[in-house]
Write a protein that holds these residues in place. Structure first.
Motif: not given
Length: 415
Positions: A242-246, A306-307, A324-327, A331-334
């Motif tokens: 998921l981190r690489a996908s982002r 991602h969804l 909005a999704v990038a932010m 947040l989720a990754n942090g």
């Protein structure tokens, strides 16, 4: 009778431990958002641009194979210096690349060097940071990478604006690698500084920690740790995915909806600031309440983000939804900052952590490399939205795996 160890001094870690990491991360943060853009400029399709962006994770995977052995043999500082020099070679190839194939080769070399650099620093932290401080120290290390990913894109936007060339951004990473190597050469080896204090209290010395009598290979370590790696390691692989996908899908999405390279770098840089701001919170949560409380919310957020991104293509205001999704993904990754390093440190042999940490990082990077290749394949066969949907579902599955196995393999210590 052995006396109690002295309080851990964070100040001694700032320059020799965190500064080289920050310099390296600034360069990496500068190039990651522009790799698909450079590939697009060289004539690559969206799927091929995704494949080239995936080369950095594939390089991580390849670099994980010798990294544990290398760090155990030569020590943390020489391994990091050598990795920085190898990265410079790869960046030079990428800067001068005349076509997507050569660009992909350069990025692959950078990924290999990055794996060795990161493993060396992780091994040092695992050996010398006391258990009560470990999650915070490793989250701070993760936060240092995130600070680099915050600063790097803004430098990239500035370089692009000044030169009009996206390839010139690779020079930022070259400067960062030179700076990291210079700091490591000029300052005292941190292993000697921290090792002296640990040795005085009958703790493992740097030699005992990094140069074992018999250094086990990566695949032998994987076999010996197969119970953990096939269960909790599955969760680690999905976190890596998921981190690489982002990191891959956001620049590709920006290319697909026509956002300029400078604006893409700025948006990803702002998202990096949100990611960075949460690193210490994540460490406090893990140390106080347990690893699970950072890992599961992070994975749920990454999957949901991602969804939402996949569905945003059918909605008006593509650019607004992208921002909005990038932010939200930041947040989720942090929220999960440092979780992979902390879990790896919890599970590693404290006398010689590098072999297991190499295997653990290899497990996570399998997920990262596979995710990047899945994105490229799904984009070529279907669309970028389908690729994002697949990764979103995997993120939610990963949350379930972590919920099942983290309490089993990483129990809370008795106070």
């Amino acid at each position: 009778m052995t006396t109690a160890a002295p309080p851990f001094d964070w100040r001694k870690m700032a320059l020799p431990v965190y500064l080289p990491t920050l310099l390296f991360a600034i360069g990496e943060g500068a190039i990651i958002p522009i790799i698909p853009i450079v590939a697009d400029g060289l004539g690559a399709t969206l799927a091929i641009a995704g494949l080239i962006a995936a080369m950095i994770m594939l390089g991580h995977l390849i670099g994980d194979i010798p990294s544990g052995w290398l760090v155990s043999r030569i020590g943390e500082r020489p391994a990091m210096i050598g990795a920085a020099l190898v990265a410079i070679v790869g960046l030079g190839i990428a800067t001068l690349s005349p076509n997507p194939v050569v660009l992909g080769l350069g990025i692959l070399i950078v990924g290999i060097a990055t794996a060795v650099f990161a493993l060396a620093r992780h091994a040092f932290m695992t050996t010398f940071v006391p258990q009560p401080y470990r999650a915070r120290a490793l989250s701070t290390l993760g936060g240092t990478f995130r600070l680099g990913y915050f600063i790097g894109p803004f430098l990239a936007a500035g370089v692009i604006a000044l030169t009009g060339s996206t390839s010139a951004v690779f020079l930022i990473h070259i400067v960062g690698c030179v700076g990291a190597a210079a700091v490591l050469l000029l300052l005292r080896d941190p292993a000697a500084t921290f090792g002296a204090g640990r040795a005085a209290h009958h703790a493992p010395t740097p030699g005992e920690a990094f140069v074992a009598e018999e250094v086990r290979g990566l695949f032998r370590t994987i076999w010996e740790s197969r119970q953990i790696l096939t269960r909790l390691g599955t969760g680690a692989a999905l976190i890596g995915a998921l981190r690489a996908s982002r990191a891959v899908i956001l620049p590709l999405w920006a290319v697909s909806i026509g956002i300029s390279d400078t604006r893409t770098a700025i948006i990803i840089g702002i998202a990096g600031g949100i990611d960075f701001a949460l690193f210490y919170v994540s460490g406090q949560v893990m140390d106080r309440f347990g690893r699970l409380w950072a890992a599961v919310p992070s994975m749920v957020g990454l999957g949901a983000g991602h969804l939402v991104l996949a569905g945003s293509g059918a909605l008006p205001g593509n650019v607004v939804w992208f921002i909005a999704v990038a932010m939200f993904l930041a947040l989720a990754n942090g929220l999960g900052s440092g979780i992979l390093m902390t879990l790896g440190a919890d599970l590693a042999d404290k006398r010689n952590p590098a072999p297991f940490l190499g295997a653990w990082r290899f497990t996570g990077d399998i997920g990262g490399a596979a995710a990047s290749l899945v994105i490229a394949a799904a984009t070529a066969a279907f669309s970028l939205a389908v690729a994002s949907s697949v990764m979103g579902v995997l993120g939610l599955l990963g949350a379930g795996v972590l919920l099942r196995y983290v309490p089993r393999f990483v129990p809370r210590e008795r106070r």
